[in-house]
Design a protein around this motif. Structure first.
Motif, PDB file in Angstrom:
ATOM      1  N   ASN A  77      33.117  61.015 -13.384  1.00 48.94           N
ATOM      2  CA  ASN A  77      33.637  61.386 -12.066  1.00 48.94           C
ATOM      3  C   ASN A  77      35.166  61.289 -11.963  1.00 48.94           C
ATOM      4  N   HIS A 102      33.101  50.922  -3.803  1.00 47.92           N
ATOM      5  CA  HIS A 102      31.712  50.474  -3.943  1.00 47.92           C
ATOM      6  C   HIS A 102      31.657  49.059  -4.531  1.00 47.92           C
ATOM      7  N   ASP A 159      31.821  64.979  -9.604  1.00 47.56           N
ATOM      8  CA  ASP A 159      31.429  65.897 -10.663  1.00 47.56           C
ATOM      9  C   ASP A 159      30.130  66.599 -10.259  1.00 47.56           C
ATOM     10  N   GLY A 178      30.860  55.316 -21.178  1.00 43.15           N
ATOM     11  CA  GLY A 178      31.073  56.157 -20.000  1.00 43.15           C
ATOM     12  C   GLY A 178      31.230  55.370 -18.705  1.00 43.15           C
ATOM     13  N   TRP A 179      31.234  54.041 -18.810  1.00 45.57           N
ATOM     14  CA  TRP A 179      31.404  53.231 -17.601  1.00 45.57           C
ATOM     15  C   TRP A 179      32.855  53.170 -17.162  1.00 45.57           C
ATOM     16  N   LEU A 223      29.064  61.972 -21.084  1.00 48.96           N
ATOM     17  CA  LEU A 223      29.486  60.836 -20.237  1.00 48.96           C
ATOM     18  C   LEU A 223      28.815  60.856 -18.862  1.00 48.96           C
ATOM     19  N   SER A 275      27.026  57.554  -9.455  1.00 49.37           N
ATOM     20  CA  SER A 275      28.014  56.489  -9.657  1.00 49.37           C
ATOM     21  C   SER A 275      27.670  55.204  -8.895  1.00 49.37           C
ATOM     22  N   HIS A 328      34.783  54.321  -6.591  1.00 46.87           N
ATOM     23  CA  HIS A 328      34.218  53.267  -7.449  1.00 46.87           C
ATOM     24  C   HIS A 328      34.693  51.862  -7.068  1.00 46.87           C
ATOM     25  N   ALA A 354      26.337  46.996 -10.148  1.00 47.58           N
ATOM     26  CA  ALA A 354      27.452  47.462 -10.978  1.00 47.58           C
ATOM     27  C   ALA A 354      27.230  48.914 -11.372  1.00 47.58           C
ATOM     28  N   ALA A 355      28.166  49.779 -11.047  1.00 55.18           N
ATOM     29  CA  ALA A 355      28.012  51.208 -11.321  1.00 55.18           C
ATOM     30  C   ALA A 355      29.367  51.896 -11.290  1.00 55.18           C
ATOM     31  N   GLY A 356      29.387  53.145 -11.711  1.00 56.97           N
ATOM     32  CA  GLY A 356      30.624  53.937 -11.721  1.00 56.97           C
ATOM     33  C   GLY A 356      30.767  54.673 -13.042  1.00 56.97           C
ATOM     34  N   LEU A 357      30.650  56.003 -13.001  1.00 49.63           N
ATOM     35  CA  LEU A 357      30.693  56.813 -14.228  1.00 49.63           C
ATOM     36  C   LEU A 357      32.065  57.448 -14.402  1.00 49.63           C
ATOM     37  N   ARG A 358      32.641  57.301 -15.610  1.00 46.38           N
ATOM     38  CA  ARG A 358      33.939  57.922 -15.898  1.00 46.38           C
ATOM     39  C   ARG A 358      33.885  59.433 -15.746  1.00 46.38           C
ATOM     40  N   VAL A 410      24.581  58.142 -20.123  1.00 45.84           N
ATOM     41  CA  VAL A 410      24.927  56.729 -19.965  1.00 45.84           C
ATOM     42  C   VAL A 410      23.698  55.863 -19.707  1.00 45.84           C
ATOM     43  N   ALA A 462      24.171  54.167  -9.206  1.00 48.11           N
ATOM     44  CA  ALA A 462      22.845  53.823  -9.752  1.00 48.11           C
ATOM     45  C   ALA A 462      22.906  52.464 -10.441  1.00 48.11           C
ATOM     46  N   THR A 472      35.445  60.582  -6.180  1.00 50.64           N
ATOM     47  CA  THR A 472      34.502  59.509  -6.518  1.00 50.64           C
ATOM     48  C   THR A 472      35.146  58.474  -7.435  1.00 50.64           C
ATOM     49  N   PHE A 522      33.811  65.000   0.515  1.00 47.34           N
ATOM     50  CA  PHE A 522      34.127  64.174  -0.651  1.00 47.34           C
ATOM     51  C   PHE A 522      33.761  64.938  -1.927  1.00 47.34           C
ATOM     52  N   THR A 523      34.586  64.777  -2.969  1.00 49.75           N
ATOM     53  CA  THR A 523      34.328  65.489  -4.222  1.00 49.75           C
ATOM     54  C   THR A 523      33.752  64.548  -5.285  1.00 49.75           C
TER      55      THR A 523
END
Lengths: 453, 453
Positions: free
Chosen positions: B195, B207, A226, B151-152, A234, A187, B204, B189-193, A239, A189, B200, A223-224
């Motif tokens: 999670n 971060h 996925d 998925g962002w 997803l 999350s 997001h 810019a990042a953050g995956l749904r 992505v 990258a 996390t 911390f948790t």
């Protein structure tokens, strides 16, 4: 297939003893090369700015910044030290290359800061580094070309997984914690190729190293995230590939060592990797025929279209432009008979002798069928002499690739040149080098960092 | 069209005086709401872990962490304070919503930390916040649905631009510096749904706030980046849209205020926004008909398919699962006749009375044609009474949307509930609230942060 879990197990189960000696040897050389690049890069503007801000902010003195610009010792929280060091390590674009992009720089500095924070030894450093490079390079196999082509700078977008793996090993996370660390790391990258040619390019591995350590420390504290972030719908592969991808390829051959195959391409010259085969050919011709610049009527350099594409500065005016100029690189090779860090100052690029010679260089696309991998590196140089003679030299594997590696002496020469470029004492270079050749004998990593800081 | 430059000019030229009073009013309420959410969220595990690690690392005491878990004062470098505060602000999923996702949380805490670091006043805070939300929400217009669908988590991937804009305004960057700051921010810019449902998710916006401030401080110190990062080939829109996108839409109507239209949807209830219209209907029925749980034979709740999709916990066992349970939210509304932070403890979710009532709830898809925007919020509740009667209530605009806003008193009640949830003194809540209603009169922002820290 539980792919994230497979990588997490790989990290948690990795030991120094499991690493074969040929891989350890590659890793020792990689550590030397990457640390040398950071010492040299520490005087570049990107590293100077980053270390100045980091010094202002300060914090727990857990990990050493290598050769901070303003001279005095600087220790910082591990993620902050790793960020500054990785920026320095990539600032000159002199660090090693493989299918990930520049694989070592985010990993080495995540490893170095984490191991120092944890009070680890030289075996911990080498093991963390190997683990990180293996994870990022194996994970990269899931992507076709779509990842890089879309615009991602894989040095950081894959490097963050390598940095997390290295830090997870250094802080001795178990597999469950490591899987969550990958979730947090994924999350973060980021890194756009659009920023190439600016200081934000070396910032990318800095951000990756920062993010990898941050992910590991958060995961270790509970911390948790996925725990199947790589392969899930997803998830990371879905992505960031933005095209066809195959997660199973990532975990194919987990027992093989990517450090051996495809291996690392260590840069012999501090300029765009795409110039390297041509420089090898030029140096060979100049020395074998004792050819002087005044003897040369014309130089034709044939490269693969892929390798021609980044060489955009045909009449460079600055040292940085010179690094992406095939014409200047060849002119310098024939004039100086060496290509070193000092080759790429503004003054050297602007000297009249070079301006005259580079006008005689013509880049062209070659007609050699390019197969996967190193054949893209093939270059053919054709030099016409004023006396009517013609010399043709072909180089398929430039010096520094896994198939045509630098000697240990050349690795040492580069390391010393890096220290000299940063005006660091020769004695420090010699001591650091001796420690790094025998890195496994280091009882505490801070004996090394004290020399470098 | 130079889109990055247009945004950079927008930020550099923004002044308090340019912001119309109706927008200022929305912003004052947004500040109160977001800060309240962070005070409440500060006792959640994600915020506790983040503040513990941040305290360990320490550093220049420039910006205040709101209500750190272990009680004592904590000041940190601005990017570190902003990260912890934004994690706390999103930990309960109680913060506001618009087309970006959760627009305020990354921006408010980037603004608060930057303004405190810079020694700014209340007008600086309000102006930085408005600037950040305008930039991230306007920029989002370039994307179709492809960004979020891929998925962002747009709260962070767009929020980083908002955080950078807020910090650029706070540190008074000029337009050229701001454009470079956007270049550095876009490369983080990042953050995956994927999670979502883990710690996390709130990490997001943390971060994003960290990255925005880091980008601004680097740019101010001379760091370079692509100054046209948004619109360029291989740039931010091209890479993050991963589908059709239109950069021109981002800069259409730069003079309009997205804080007015589409506005902010302030959450009245501390649970998934998709439950809100149904809760409104339930509270209305319970009160108008003085309906007791024992009177109820069945409850049918019809929602749009989009709003049903995140409500995945039909028989929740924990407070966190309860936030994504339509069944539990409705049971609690009928039993307690209010839905507040205390509604979502593990104990409350597990109480027998709620377990009995939630068995009577049936979620269903409604057949109302969903147009763009708020109509997706439409809910229809049908309650069958044991005495044979039937009550139907429809809610198109839940309480808290821009079209159906909370009263100032309700905003204040939520703020006080947040302080109470975190066991913070009523007096501190009252003083902070008074300051925030008159935020423009604050001479130094640290008078406010001293109350909150």
């Amino acid at each position: 297939m539980e792919i994230t879990r497979a990588f997490a197990n790989y990290v948690a189960e990795m030991t120094y003893e499991r690493i074969p000696e040929p891989v350890r040897k590659i890793a020792r050389r990689g550590l030397i090369d990457t640390i040398g690049c950071a010492v040299a890069g520490s005087i570049e503007p990107a590293a100077r700015i980053a270390s100045k801000l980091a010094r202002e902010d300060g914090g727990r003195p857990a990990a050493t910044v290598l050769a901070p610009a303003d001279g005095a010792d600087l220790k910082l929280p591990p993620q902050a030290a790793a960020m500054v060091n990785a920026i320095a390590g990539h600032a000159l674009d002199y660090d090693d290359v493989n299918t990930v992009g520049h694989p070592s720089v985010p990993v080495v500095f995540a490893a170095l800061a984490s191991v120092e924070d944890e009070g680890g030894d030289g075996r911990d450093l080498l093991t963390a580094y190997v683990t990180g490079v293996e994870v990022e390079t194996k994970a990269m196999r899931a992507f076709g070309e779509s990842h890089y082509l879309l615009g991602w700078h894989s040095t950081s977008t894959q490097g963050v997984l390598g940095a997390a793996a290295a830090a997870a090993r250094a802080y001795r996370l178990d597999a469950e914690e490591t899987a969550r660390a990958f979730g947090i790391a994924a999350s973060q990258a980021a890194g756009l190729r659009r920023n190439f040619g600016t200081m934000t390019k070396p910032f990318h591995p800095g951000h990756a190293a920062w993010s990898g350590i941050t992910a590991v420390r958060l995961a270790r504290a509970g911390f948790t995230a996925d725990p199947a972030i790589l392969e899930s719908p997803l998830g990371y592969f879905a992505v960031y590939a933005a095209g066809p991808y195959d997660p199973e390829k990532a975990v194919a051959n987990m027992e093989g060592w990517t450090l051996e195959r495809p291996g690392l391409s260590v840069k012999k010259y501090p300029c765009c990797y795409c110039t390297h085969a041509s420089i090898d050919a030029a140096l060979s011709i100049a020395k074998r025929f004792d050819l002087r610049p005044a003897d040369i009527a014309s130089i034709r350099a044939e490269l693969s279209p892929f390798f021609l594409s980044p060489l955009i500065h045909h009449r460079p005016k600055t040292g940085l432009e010179g690094k992406f100029s095939l014409e200047y690189a060849l002119a310098a090779a024939f004039i100086d008979r060496k290509v070193v860090l000092a080759t790429f100052t503004d003054e050297m690029v602007r000297r009249p002798e070079a301006r005259t010679l580079l006008e005689k260089v013509t880049p062209a696309k070659h007609d050699v069928a390019v197969e996967e991998g190193t054949r893209a590196t093939f270059a053919r140089l054709t030099v016409e002499r004023k006396d009517g003679g013609k010399i043709i030299e072909e180089v398929a594997e430039p010096r520094g690739t896994a198939a045509n590696p630098l000697s240990d002496e050349e690795i040492a020469d580069k390391f010393n040149d890096c220290f000299s470029f940063a005006r660091r004492p020769e004695k420090a270079a010699a001591q650091a080098l001796e420690m790094l050749w025998k890195v496994e004998q280091l009882q505490r990593i801070d004996r090394l960092t004290a020399l470098l800081g």
